[in-house]
Design a protein around this motif. Sequence first.
Motif, mmCIF file in Angstrom:
data_model
loop_
_atom_site.group_PDB
_atom_site.id
_atom_site.type_symbol
_atom_site.label_atom_id
_atom_site.label_comp_id
_atom_site.label_asym_id
_atom_site.label_seq_id
_atom_site.Cartn_x
_atom_site.Cartn_y
_atom_site.Cartn_z
ATOM 1 N N CYS A 42 0.818 -1.242 -0.013
ATOM 2 C CA CYS A 42 -0.007 -0.199 -0.188
ATOM 3 C C CYS A 42 0.982 1.308 -0.162
ATOM 4 C CB CYS A 42 -0.849 0.095 1.416
ATOM 5 S SG CYS A 42 -0.009 -0.120 2.682
ATOM 6 N N GLN A 43 2.209 1.153 0.016
ATOM 7 C CA GLN A 43 3.160 2.166 0.016
ATOM 8 C C GLN A 43 4.328 1.829 -0.699
ATOM 9 O OE1 GLN A 43 3.852 3.390 3.866
ATOM 10 N NE2 GLN A 43 4.522 1.291 4.430
ATOM 11 N N SER A 44 5.263 2.633 -1.098
ATOM 12 C CA SER A 44 6.413 2.377 -1.826
ATOM 13 C C SER A 44 7.701 2.013 -0.597
ATOM 14 C CB SER A 44 6.958 3.636 -2.665
ATOM 15 O OG SER A 44 7.032 4.759 -1.863
ATOM 16 N N PHE A 45 8.691 1.348 -1.065
ATOM 17 C CA PHE A 45 9.505 1.215 -0.102
ATOM 18 C C PHE A 45 10.249 2.223 0.239
ATOM 19 C CE2 PHE A 45 9.169 -3.253 -1.883
ATOM 20 C CZ PHE A 45 9.236 -3.728 -0.721
ATOM 21 N N ARG A 46 10.812 2.537 1.460
ATOM 22 C CA ARG A 46 11.618 3.657 1.900
ATOM 23 C C ARG A 46 12.983 3.295 2.410
ATOM 24 N NH1 ARG A 46 7.111 6.964 5.764
ATOM 25 N NH2 ARG A 46 5.572 7.319 4.316
ATOM 26 N N PRO A 47 13.728 4.198 2.119
ATOM 27 C CA PRO A 47 15.312 3.773 2.799
ATOM 28 C C PRO A 47 15.288 3.320 4.179
ATOM 29 C CG PRO A 47 15.247 5.679 1.382
ATOM 30 C CD PRO A 47 13.654 5.376 1.752
ATOM 31 N N ILE A 48 15.983 2.702 4.488
ATOM 32 C CA ILE A 48 16.313 2.295 6.092
ATOM 33 C C ILE A 48 18.072 2.549 6.261
ATOM 34 C CG2 ILE A 48 16.589 0.335 7.995
ATOM 35 C CD1 ILE A 48 14.052 -0.947 6.592
ATOM 36 N N LEU A 49 18.606 3.307 7.098
ATOM 37 C CA LEU A 49 19.780 3.402 7.397
ATOM 38 C C LEU A 49 20.689 2.958 8.394
ATOM 39 C CD1 LEU A 49 19.824 7.230 5.841
ATOM 40 C CD2 LEU A 49 20.358 5.267 4.501
#
Length: 304
Positions: free
Chosen positions: A133-140
């Motif tokens: 339901c949403q795009s992947f986001r960066p994980i740092l």
Amino acid sequence: MTEQSTTVYRSQTGYAPTSQIRFEQAARVVPHHHQESDIVLYRMSGAKGAAGMSEATRGGDAPDLFYLSRGTGIGAVGKVAGTPFAIKPHHDLRTTFTPSGADASVTFAASASSSNLMFPKGYLQSLLEDRICQSFRPILYGPDKNLIQLFYMLEAEIVQPGFVTRAMVEGLSHAIAARLIGIDPSEINLEADKIHLPKWKLRRVIDFIESNLTQGIALADLAAEAGLSMFHFARVFKQAVGVTPYHFVRDRRIDRARALLLDESLDLGHVAAACGFANQSHFTAAFSKAAGISPGRYRRHHRA
């Protein structure tokens, strides 16, 4: 393995995704390619005796990148999708995810090392089916222990494939994707507990497995035979059979391998192919691990 162009180094692994990454200092890159999924695993380490800082950059058109690294005690800085970040010095084991579409650069200790997974574009999204339901986001540099464990399991399967490597890689990638996007596994389990797998559907799944033991069996194919989503299939199958789909297929292939090894007219290469392995070395390693004895010794021990 690397070549220099002014102050920019690129790995020469033969895999385009890894060659796109640019290093400020020479880096040793060792790749492994999982053919059935097209996932590329590469282990990166700084040049021996490397000192100071280095920078790695990649463009926004690169595949999804998920990597595991341990801090060197030297901080790191960089940008992801144009947003600056800074990581304080640490010695922890952490994971980072940079989705496709996000350009990135990071300045880090030149002596650092990492294990990296590059997923083909759209692969992780496809495993989430209609739940995304949403795009992947960066994980740092996150400390998620579950992601770290999943990374290690997927890395091990790619480096040394087992008897059900396609389903195993797909299942682990599915779990990674769900965790990255923030899907609660407990909710999925509660949903699956309400689903019953009729005997005729279970029979269809088992017949499919028996007919495809020489092929790479995908978890998605088994779920489709059962008319279920990947999110529910593994749990529902285990409820019906008592073991996971992975263990069921693995045991059937091991049984087949044992039977074929008793036929001395078949060389090990033919036995490997009949059990779904691309080469004899992978079959030998997997059989030895599963049975506690090499195929050759098994055959000699059971020789009539």
